[in-house]
Design a protein around this motif. Sequence first.
Motif: not given
Length: 448
Positions: A156-183
Amino acid sequence: MASAAGPRAQRLLGRLPGPPRSPRGARALAMAPPRRFALELPGCSLAHLAVGGDGPGARLDPRAAALLGPPGRSYWLCVPEAPGGDCAARVRAARLHQRLLRQLRREPLRRCRLRPLLGYGGGGGLQRGFLLRDPGRSPDTRRALFALLGEAPEGARLGEFAGDARGQLWQSVWERRDGAEWRRAGPRERVLAAPEPALHPVVPDLPRSAVFPRREAARAVLEACVPLIPEAQAVLDLVDQLPEQVQKGKFPVIAIEGLDATGKTTVTQSVSDTLGAVLSKSPPACISQWRKIFDDEPTIIRRAFYSLGNYIAASEIAEESTKSPVILDRYWHSTATYAIATEVTGGIQYLPPAHHPIYQWPRDLLKPDLVLLLTVSPEERLRRMEGRGVERTREEAELEANSVFRQKVEVCYQRMEDPACHVVDASPSREKVLQMVLSIIQNNCNQL
C-alpha cells in the motif's frame, strides 16, 4: 460447508495467482502514487486535489485545508488496484483495503480522524484509501503506520501532507525498499485544488468492482476467491449448472423492492397468496446459508456473490413461471443500488446521472415483467424498525445510521431503467397497500 473466512483466509491474503508479470513491472504498478485525490469533506461534499501543480493554482476548499494542513498532520494510505480484468489482483487489493481499515481503527491509530479517500490519475488505476488526521502530530502515528505497512503483502502507498509558512500545501511520499528504513521518495510536491471531474472517479470502475454487467464478470471474481473462501467454489458449482440463457414462462414475474422495514415481506407474502403465485427470494435458499460469510467480505466479493445469486434465482424463476406467477422478494435492483450507494462517496449529487449505463439491467439476466418499489418516510421506517430484532447486513445497518446513504439508495432505485421501478407509498394500512399493489399488477401484467 464450514466457514473459512477467518485466520486461515487472512494468512492466505495476497497469495492469489495472477497473470505473469516481471518483478519490475509489478513494482511499477504497486509503487505508482496517485496524482489526484477525491476527499470526502464534512457535509458529504468532495474536494479534488492535484499533486505537482505549478504556479499559484486554485485555492483549496477551507474545509479541505483544515483537514490537510497545520496545526495537525495528515497522512494518506492508498491501495493500488490492477487496471483491466485482473480479478485476482483486484480481490487482493480489496481485502488489503479492508484489513487496513480494521487495523487503522485500533490503538494507537484509532486516535486519528479517519476519512475516505480516493486516489486516481496516477497511471495505475483507481486507488482506494484513507486520510488520517493526527491533530497532535504525534511521532508515534508515523511509526505505527510504518509498522502497519511493513506487514502489508501488496505494498500500500503512504504519503504525508504538510503546510508551510505561506499557507501552501505539500505532499511527501514515503517508501521502503528491500527491507531498508522508510524514507521520502523524491522531492515533495505542491498540492492544489483540482476541477471536479464530470463523473465521480469510482464510476468507470463500477462494472469491474461492484455492478457486474454480465454473469461471467461476477463469476470471475468468485473464481479468484476460491483459494481464500472455500464456499466460493460451492457457489460456482451451482452457477456452472445453469444454462447460458433462461427464458421466462407465460406467467408474469413481479419483483418487489424496498428498504428494510418498508413492508416488503408482508406485501410479497400477501400478493403471492392473493394471486396464487410462487414466492421466491434473491439470493435463493440454496446459497443463503453463506450470506454471513460473504457479507463480511469487501464490496467486490460481496456483490459478486449477490450477483450470481440473481442468476441462480433466475433459473428457478424461469421454471416456476411456466406454471404460475412468481413474486420476487428483491432482485437485481437491490444488488445494484446498494453497490452504487456504497462505492460512490459523498452525497447524492455525485451519483451517476440518470440514464447512465450503470442503471441498465444486465442483458443476460432474466428480466421481470414488473418491479415495484415500496417506500415510506424515514420516520415511519425507523418506527417500524424498533423492536424488530432482525439481523441486518452491513448496508442495512448503515441505512439507520447514515441518512445520506439511505438517500443515495433511494435515488439509485428511482434511476433504474429497463425495467424502471413503479413507486408505491407503503405508509397506509396493509389492506390499502395491498390494493394499490394489486391494481398496479393488474394494469401492467396482461397474463393475469
